[in-house]
Design a protein around this motif. Structure first.
Motif, PDB file in Angstrom:
ATOM      1  N   GLY A 130       0.783  -1.236   0.000  1.00 27.11           N
ATOM      2  CA  GLY A 130       0.000   0.000   0.000  1.00 27.11           C
ATOM      3  C   GLY A 130       0.809   1.278   0.000  1.00 27.11           C
ATOM      4  O   GLY A 130       0.236   2.372   0.031  1.00 27.11           O
ATOM      5  N   ASP A 131       2.155   1.168  -0.054  1.00 21.98           N
ATOM      6  CA  ASP A 131       2.992   2.367  -0.067  1.00 21.98           C
ATOM      7  C   ASP A 131       3.233   2.774  -1.516  1.00 21.98           C
ATOM      8  O   ASP A 131       4.290   2.492  -2.104  1.00 21.98           O
ATOM      9  CB  ASP A 131       4.323   2.092   0.646  1.00 21.98           C
ATOM     10  CG  ASP A 131       5.114   3.371   0.922  1.00 21.98           C
ATOM     11  OD1 ASP A 131       4.829   4.388   0.267  1.00 21.98           O
ATOM     12  OD2 ASP A 131       6.033   3.338   1.775  1.00 21.98           O
ATOM     13  N   LEU A 132       2.255   3.447  -2.108  1.00 23.98           N
ATOM     14  CA  LEU A 132       2.329   3.789  -3.519  1.00 23.98           C
ATOM     15  C   LEU A 132       3.406   4.835  -3.808  1.00 23.98           C
ATOM     16  O   LEU A 132       3.977   4.862  -4.897  1.00 23.98           O
ATOM     17  CB  LEU A 132       0.971   4.294  -4.009  1.00 23.98           C
ATOM     18  CG  LEU A 132      -0.184   3.293  -3.885  1.00 23.98           C
ATOM     19  CD1 LEU A 132      -1.465   3.895  -4.443  1.00 23.98           C
ATOM     20  CD2 LEU A 132       0.148   1.992  -4.601  1.00 23.98           C
ATOM     21  N   ARG A 133       3.688   5.682  -2.851  1.00 23.77           N
ATOM     22  CA  ARG A 133       4.717   6.713  -3.054  1.00 23.77           C
ATOM     23  C   ARG A 133       6.082   6.065  -3.263  1.00 23.77           C
ATOM     24  O   ARG A 133       6.821   6.420  -4.184  1.00 23.77           O
ATOM     25  CB  ARG A 133       4.735   7.659  -1.852  1.00 23.77           C
ATOM     26  CG  ARG A 133       5.726   8.815  -1.976  1.00 23.77           C
ATOM     27  CD  ARG A 133       5.468   9.863  -0.901  1.00 23.77           C
ATOM     28  NE  ARG A 133       6.445  10.925  -0.949  1.00 23.77           N
ATOM     29  CZ  ARG A 133       7.521  11.000  -0.172  1.00 23.77           C
ATOM     30  NH1 ARG A 133       7.741  10.060   0.744  1.00 23.77           N
ATOM     31  NH2 ARG A 133       8.365  12.010  -0.286  1.00 23.77           N
ATOM     32  N   GLN A 134       6.426   5.098  -2.404  1.00 22.77           N
ATOM     33  CA  GLN A 134       7.698   4.400  -2.566  1.00 22.77           C
ATOM     34  C   GLN A 134       7.684   3.522  -3.820  1.00 22.77           C
ATOM     35  O   GLN A 134       8.716   3.349  -4.482  1.00 22.77           O
ATOM     36  CB  GLN A 134       7.996   3.535  -1.336  1.00 22.77           C
ATOM     37  CG  GLN A 134       8.489   4.299  -0.119  1.00 22.77           C
ATOM     38  CD  GLN A 134       9.943   4.774  -0.274  1.00 22.77           C
ATOM     39  OE1 GLN A 134      10.573   4.560  -1.283  1.00 22.77           O
ATOM     40  NE2 GLN A 134      10.443   5.419   0.777  1.00 22.77           N
ATOM     41  N   ALA A 135       6.535   2.989  -4.151  1.00 19.11           N
ATOM     42  CA  ALA A 135       6.423   2.166  -5.363  1.00 19.11           C
ATOM     43  C   ALA A 135       6.752   2.997  -6.596  1.00 19.11           C
ATOM     44  O   ALA A 135       7.484   2.541  -7.492  1.00 19.11           O
ATOM     45  CB  ALA A 135       5.021   1.579  -5.475  1.00 19.11           C
ATOM     46  N   VAL A 136       6.214   4.222  -6.655  1.00 15.70           N
ATOM     47  CA  VAL A 136       6.507   5.111  -7.771  1.00 15.70           C
ATOM     48  C   VAL A 136       7.993   5.441  -7.811  1.00 15.70           C
ATOM     49  O   VAL A 136       8.621   5.433  -8.883  1.00 15.70           O
ATOM     50  CB  VAL A 136       5.673   6.407  -7.657  1.00 15.70           C
ATOM     51  CG1 VAL A 136       6.197   7.488  -8.595  1.00 15.70           C
ATOM     52  CG2 VAL A 136       4.211   6.117  -7.968  1.00 15.70           C
ATOM     53  N   ARG A 137       8.566   5.718  -6.652  1.00 16.47           N
ATOM     54  CA  ARG A 137       9.994   6.074  -6.604  1.00 16.47           C
ATOM     55  C   ARG A 137      10.862   4.951  -7.160  1.00 16.47           C
ATOM     56  O   ARG A 137      11.727   5.178  -8.023  1.00 16.47           O
ATOM     57  CB  ARG A 137      10.398   6.389  -5.166  1.00 16.47           C
ATOM     58  CG  ARG A 137      11.906   6.646  -4.995  1.00 16.47           C
ATOM     59  CD  ARG A 137      12.239   7.066  -3.574  1.00 16.47           C
ATOM     60  NE  ARG A 137      13.664   7.246  -3.386  1.00 16.47           N
ATOM     61  CZ  ARG A 137      14.486   6.305  -2.918  1.00 16.47           C
ATOM     62  NH1 ARG A 137      13.998   5.101  -2.599  1.00 16.47           N
ATOM     63  NH2 ARG A 137      15.780   6.547  -2.786  1.00 16.47           N
ATOM     64  N   PHE A 138      10.663   3.737  -6.678  1.00 10.38           N
ATOM     65  CA  PHE A 138      11.525   2.637  -7.110  1.00 10.38           C
ATOM     66  C   PHE A 138      11.291   2.248  -8.567  1.00 10.38           C
ATOM     67  O   PHE A 138      12.228   1.865  -9.268  1.00 10.38           O
ATOM     68  CB  PHE A 138      11.349   1.427  -6.186  1.00 10.38           C
ATOM     69  CG  PHE A 138      12.200   1.484  -4.965  1.00 10.38           C
ATOM     70  CD1 PHE A 138      13.531   1.112  -5.021  1.00 10.38           C
ATOM     71  CD2 PHE A 138      11.684   1.930  -3.754  1.00 10.38           C
ATOM     72  CE1 PHE A 138      14.343   1.174  -3.887  1.00 10.38           C
ATOM     73  CE2 PHE A 138      12.476   2.002  -2.628  1.00 10.38           C
ATOM     74  CZ  PHE A 138      13.812   1.622  -2.685  1.00 10.38           C
TER      75      PHE A 138
END
Length: 221
Positions: free
Chosen positions: A131-139
């Motif tokens: 559910g951590d979409l912000r980190q998903a986008v970053r990586f």
């Protein structure tokens, strides 16, 4: 004589052919020393061949000389073919060395010999699943940048911004530059502006990344 004139390229045609090979976009990353070295060889060879051909053509006054000259012409054509192969090998070797100059950090993420676009994308998927979409986008964005670097589409360094990358892609006529601009803007809004609202927005982002990812995979740099 007419046969020889058809077989023997003019200096301008010779220069244009070699210049065309050395100035393809895939060789744009080469630095001036190597290009200058190859250019010097090409110029010297071109001048020497032109002088030799002129001398031979003026002195051909019997069939025996014509036959000898033709044999020499074919030999020179073979030598030129070998030299062309050597030039291509030199360029390929230089590109290999460039690829080995791995970037050490992208957007704050340390990159070592174990880091690949695939491992970074796997991290992105793990963050998405939690559910951590912000980190998903970053990586996922870091994975894409590393892939572009490894495919020789762009060359990353500590001072190159997303905007600079976009301008470089557009200047290089990369036909998905507009897609990169769109997803880099979404990355900036998400990572720096904390503005990714929901999974629907993330899915739209992922579609753009997937489109660009496939194009970069197909790129022959």
């Amino acid at each position: 004589m007419k046969l020889l004139s058809l077989m023997i390229p003019s200096k301008d045609k010779f220069d244009d052919a070699v210049h065309g090979i050395l100035n393809r976009t895939e060789y744009a990353h080469l630095k001036n020393p190597i290009k200058d070295f190859i250019k010097d060889i090409k110029d010297n060879l071109s001048n020497a061949l032109q002088k030799w051909f002129k001398k031979k053509l003026l002195n051909m006054d019997n069939p025996a000389k014509v036959s000898d000259t033709l044999s020499t012409v074919f030999m020179i054509i073979g030598i030129l073919a070998i030299m062309a192969i050597i030039v291509i090998i030199i360029v390929k070797i230089n590109k290999t060395f460039e690829r080995k100059k791995r970037v050490k950090e992208i957007l704050g993420e340390k990159i070592d010999h174990r880091t690949t676009p695939a491992t970074l994308r796997q991290k992105a998927l793990s963050f998405k699943n939690t559910g951590d979409l912000r980190q998903a986008v970053r990586f996922e964005f870091i994975a894409l940048l590393l892939l572009m670097h490894e495919k020789n589409l762009v060359y990353l360094d500590e001072t190159k911004t997303n905007e600079e990358i976009f301008k470089y892609l557009r200047k290089s006529n990369f036909d998905r530059a507009d897609v990169f601009k769109r997803i880099s803007d979404i990355f900036n809004q998400t990572w720096y502006g904390h503005r990714l609202a929901d999974e629907e927005s993330y899915n739209q982002w992922s579609e753009g990344v997937e489109l660009l990812w496939k194009k970069v995979i197909e790129y022959e740099g």
